[in-house]
Design a protein around this motif. Structure first.
Motif, PDB file in Angstrom:
ATOM      1  N   ILE A 102       0.830  -1.223   0.000  1.00  0.00           N
ATOM      2  CA  ILE A 102       0.000   0.000   0.000  1.00  0.00           C
ATOM      3  C   ILE A 102       0.863   1.273   0.000  1.00  0.00           C
ATOM      4  N   GLY A 103       2.089   1.165   0.571  1.00  0.00           N
ATOM      5  CA  GLY A 103       2.943   2.347   0.661  1.00  0.00           C
ATOM      6  C   GLY A 103       3.662   2.691  -0.633  1.00  0.00           C
ATOM      7  N   ILE A 104       3.525   1.875  -1.658  1.00  0.00           N
ATOM      8  CA  ILE A 104       4.192   2.172  -2.935  1.00  0.00           C
ATOM      9  C   ILE A 104       3.667   3.490  -3.512  1.00  0.00           C
ATOM     10  N   ARG A 105       2.344   3.695  -3.379  1.00  0.00           N
ATOM     11  CA  ARG A 105       1.729   4.891  -3.974  1.00  0.00           C
ATOM     12  C   ARG A 105       2.428   6.183  -3.520  1.00  0.00           C
ATOM     13  N   GLY A 106       2.652   6.290  -2.209  1.00  0.00           N
ATOM     14  CA  GLY A 106       3.221   7.526  -1.684  1.00  0.00           C
ATOM     15  C   GLY A 106       4.711   7.684  -1.970  1.00  0.00           C
ATOM     16  N   ASN A 107       5.333   6.639  -2.499  1.00  0.00           N
ATOM     17  CA  ASN A 107       6.780   6.676  -2.708  1.00  0.00           C
ATOM     18  C   ASN A 107       7.203   6.669  -4.175  1.00  0.00           C
ATOM     19  N   THR A 108       6.225   6.662  -5.081  1.00  0.00           N
ATOM     20  CA  THR A 108       6.624   6.632  -6.496  1.00  0.00           C
ATOM     21  C   THR A 108       6.938   8.045  -6.970  1.00  0.00           C
ATOM     22  N   SER A 109       7.885   8.123  -7.874  1.00  0.00           N
ATOM     23  CA  SER A 109       8.161   9.442  -8.441  1.00  0.00           C
ATOM     24  C   SER A 109       7.455   9.601  -9.783  1.00  0.00           C
ATOM     25  N   GLY A 110       7.372   8.514 -10.563  1.00  0.00           N
ATOM     26  CA  GLY A 110       6.663   8.590 -11.848  1.00  0.00           C
ATOM     27  C   GLY A 110       5.190   8.278 -11.657  1.00  0.00           C
ATOM     28  N   LEU A 111       4.557   7.888 -12.721  1.00  0.00           N
ATOM     29  CA  LEU A 111       3.160   7.427 -12.694  1.00  0.00           C
ATOM     30  C   LEU A 111       2.201   8.444 -12.062  1.00  0.00           C
ATOM     31  N   ASP A 112       2.505   9.734 -12.231  1.00  0.00           N
ATOM     32  CA  ASP A 112       1.674  10.765 -11.620  1.00  0.00           C
ATOM     33  C   ASP A 112       0.314  10.887 -12.286  1.00  0.00           C
ATOM     34  N   THR A 113       0.276  10.585 -13.578  1.00  0.00           N
ATOM     35  CA  THR A 113      -1.008  10.742 -14.279  1.00  0.00           C
ATOM     36  C   THR A 113      -1.868   9.490 -14.158  1.00  0.00           C
ATOM     37  N   ALA A 114      -1.284   8.416 -13.628  1.00  0.00           N
ATOM     38  CA  ALA A 114      -2.072   7.177 -13.481  1.00  0.00           C
ATOM     39  C   ALA A 114      -3.132   7.349 -12.409  1.00  0.00           C
ATOM     40  N   LYS A 115      -4.210   6.558 -12.519  1.00  0.00           N
ATOM     41  CA  LYS A 115      -5.194   6.451 -11.441  1.00  0.00           C
ATOM     42  C   LYS A 115      -4.755   5.286 -10.557  1.00  0.00           C
ATOM     43  N   TRP A 116      -4.865   5.487  -9.254  1.00  0.00           N
ATOM     44  CA  TRP A 116      -4.411   4.463  -8.300  1.00  0.00           C
ATOM     45  C   TRP A 116      -5.600   3.916  -7.524  1.00  0.00           C
ATOM     46  N   VAL A 117      -5.663   2.570  -7.461  1.00  0.00           N
ATOM     47  CA  VAL A 117      -6.764   1.905  -6.750  1.00  0.00           C
ATOM     48  C   VAL A 117      -6.161   1.002  -5.680  1.00  0.00           C
ATOM     49  N   TRP A 118      -6.690   1.093  -4.474  1.00  0.00           N
ATOM     50  CA  TRP A 118      -6.300   0.122  -3.439  1.00  0.00           C
ATOM     51  C   TRP A 118      -7.394  -0.931  -3.345  1.00  0.00           C
ATOM     52  N   ARG A 119      -7.009  -2.204  -3.535  1.00  0.00           N
ATOM     53  CA  ARG A 119      -7.968  -3.306  -3.521  1.00  0.00           C
ATOM     54  C   ARG A 119      -7.734  -4.094  -2.230  1.00  0.00           C
ATOM     55  N   CYS A 120      -8.697  -4.021  -1.321  1.00  0.00           N
ATOM     56  CA  CYS A 120      -8.555  -4.687  -0.030  1.00  0.00           C
ATOM     57  C   CYS A 120      -9.332  -6.012  -0.050  1.00  0.00           C
ATOM     58  N   HIS A 121      -8.640  -7.110   0.275  1.00  0.00           N
ATOM     59  CA  HIS A 121      -9.281  -8.439   0.269  1.00  0.00           C
ATOM     60  C   HIS A 121      -9.569  -8.938   1.686  1.00  0.00           C
ATOM     61  N   ILE A 122      -9.407  -8.063   2.677  1.00  0.00           N
ATOM     62  CA  ILE A 122      -9.456  -8.486   4.078  1.00  0.00           C
ATOM     63  C   ILE A 122     -10.791  -8.113   4.715  1.00  0.00           C
ATOM     64  N   ASP A 123     -11.195  -8.904   5.705  1.00  0.00           N
ATOM     65  CA  ASP A 123     -12.373  -8.572   6.513  1.00  0.00           C
ATOM     66  C   ASP A 123     -12.013  -7.405   7.434  1.00  0.00           C
ATOM     67  N   LEU A 124     -12.484  -6.220   7.071  1.00  0.00           N
ATOM     68  CA  LEU A 124     -12.128  -5.008   7.832  1.00  0.00           C
ATOM     69  C   LEU A 124     -13.279  -4.559   8.733  1.00  0.00           C
ATOM     70  N   SER A 125     -14.156  -5.478   9.106  1.00  0.00           N
ATOM     71  CA  SER A 125     -15.344  -5.038   9.847  1.00  0.00           C
ATOM     72  C   SER A 125     -15.028  -4.615  11.276  1.00  0.00           C
ATOM     73  N   ASP A 126     -13.911  -5.133  11.833  1.00  0.00           N
ATOM     74  CA  ASP A 126     -13.593  -4.791  13.223  1.00  0.00           C
ATOM     75  C   ASP A 126     -12.076  -4.650  13.375  1.00  0.00           C
TER      76      ASP A 126
END
Ligand code: UDP
Length: 412
Positions: free
Chosen positions: A132-156
């Motif tokens: 997940i931390g790759i997004r904040g550390n990239t220098s290129g790919l500024d025009t790309a759209k970024w999606v975080w896909r969570c596969h975990i049960d985050l209910s609690d």
């Protein structure tokens, strides 16, 4: 450079008599306006678990409909995966948080991996917390759209770990969850709901004859003339294999000779997995009718298929479950299925209609006995389960959902 996974080739046309026609028409229409879109999936492993399972089908189908999709795997060593395992447990509700030292390890690997994400993409999809931390550390790919896909049960989730990750989520254009209950409270990117899916055309999910299934299961030493209870799962406390053994013992009092197979592959470098595997073996206490198989026994897709096909009922007695692809796989094979009443399992099983939901080993045993006592009724239920999977949880529907999201993001 982040390693590319070779996913081979798949054709959407092969699915045309398996899923609804209007779904395929919608996919073709969406894909036409996205022709040539460059998409990159990034996750932590190309082997084991649900995410890899999905990407092996989804990525080649994205290519088949005209996108240019890559799947790349982040680099990590044991010290990093120990941290991300603790993080995963915490996000599913474990009380133990992440120490400052562990945070530094996590950030260091994400920084290094960000430097390795070369190439030009229109959309980057980051799967689960590990990268997940790759997004904040990239220098290129500024025009790309970024999606975080969570596969975990985050209910609690453990609040400390969620708050630690929240600033890293902030840079994403969308966050995708299996179900609405998993969307965290508070500020996150726009949330999109997209349950996962299985591929009906893989060796694991294609119909296997009863004879072939019996032949394969027999090779593992099981008696194919006696009833078989099954759970297919990583050896993980959340999957509750010990509770499955307890349920089996209750059933065995009334059905002498019943067998139980616990099938679970795991990474050789997962110390927690092996420790829990040993606890499971101890709990089985040498019972000759309990078969505990791991990847050391060469249980691949076809073997999982054979066990699921041969079982009188399939159990997934999870205490927490992001979605539970094993439930989808079992229902698709029209097997009577008993699932823990948690996470994504009730999305697939409506109690008494497409399978049974249980909250305890005693209830699990009782439902098992109900299935053994009324095979006709159980089969009817399982057939309804199969049609539910056909309508909701096969890969073309997941592909359609992704194409819809891409259209929204890039304004196609
Ligand atoms: N699986 C497998 N062999 C095993 C154990 C699991 O192939 O020994 C597969 C299983 O068939 C399913 C996936 O791994 O496709 C597990 O996905 P699920 O969503 O059930 O659980 P996760 O491991 O992602 O928590």
């Amino acid at each position: 450079m982040l390693r590319q996974v070779n996913v081979g080739v798949k054709a959407l046309a092969d699915y045309h008599s398996i899923v609804a026609r209007d779904l395929l028409v919608e996919i073709r229409e969406l894909a036409a306006s996205l022709e040539g879109l460059r998409v990159c999936h990034v996750n932590a492993t190309s082997f084991g678990g649900g995410v890899a399972e999905i990407l092996y089908s989804l990525v080649p189908l994205m290519n088949d409909v005209g996108l240019k999709a890559d799947w790349r795997v982040m680099f990590g060593r044991e010290e990093f995966f120990n941290v991300t395992k603790a993080m995963h447990n915490a996000l599913q509700g474990a009380p133990r948080g992440i120490t400052p030292d562990e945070q530094r390890i996590f950030e260091r690997y994400n920084l290094v991996n960000a430097g390795g994400l070369d190439g030009d993409y229109d959309v980057v999809i980051i799967h689960d917390p590990q990268p997940i931390g790759i997004r904040g550390n990239t220098s290129g790919l500024d025009t790309a759209k970024w999606v975080w896909r969570c596969h975990i049960d985050l209910s609690d989730p453990n609040p400390q770990v969620l708050e630690y990750l929240r600033p890293m989520m902030a840079g994403y254009d969308a966050a995708v969850f299996h179900m609405a209950q998993y969307v965290p409270q508070g500020t996150i990117p726009p949330a999109v709901i997209m349950p996962p899916a299985i591929d009906p055309l893989t060796p694991k999910n294609m119909a296997l004859s009863a004879e072939d299934a019996a032949y394969i299961v027999h090779q593992f030493g099981l008696d194919i003339d006696r009833p078989l209870m099954l759970q297919v799962s990583r050896f993980d406390p959340w999957k509750d294999p010990l509770g499955v053994i307890d349920a089996y013992r209750i059933v065995a009092e009334r059905v002498p000779g019943v067998q139980l197979a616990l099938v679970g592959s795991m990474a050789t470098d997962d110390p927690e997995g092996w420790e829990f595997y040993n606890r499971t073996v101890d709990h089985a206490d040498g019972d000759p009718n309990i078969y505990i198989l791991s990847n050391l026994n060469n249980v691949g897709g076809i073997e999982v298929n054979a066990f699921q096909t041969q079982a009188v009922a399939v159990i997934q007695k999870s205490l927490r479950e992001g979605f539970g692809l094993t439930v989808t796989e079992s229902l698709w094979k029209a097997r009577p299925t008993i699932g823990g009443n948690t996470g994504g399992i009730p999305l697939q099983i409506s109690d008494g209609v497409t399978g049974y939901l249980v909250d305890s080993s005693a209830a699990c045993a009782q439902r098992m006995l109900d299935i053994i006592d009324d095979p006709g009724g159980a089969h009817e239920m399982a057939r309804r389960g199969k049609e539910h999977v056909r309508a909701e949880f096969l890969t073309p529907r997941l592909l359609r959902d992704w194409l819809r999201l891409f259209s929204d993001l890039v304004g196609a």
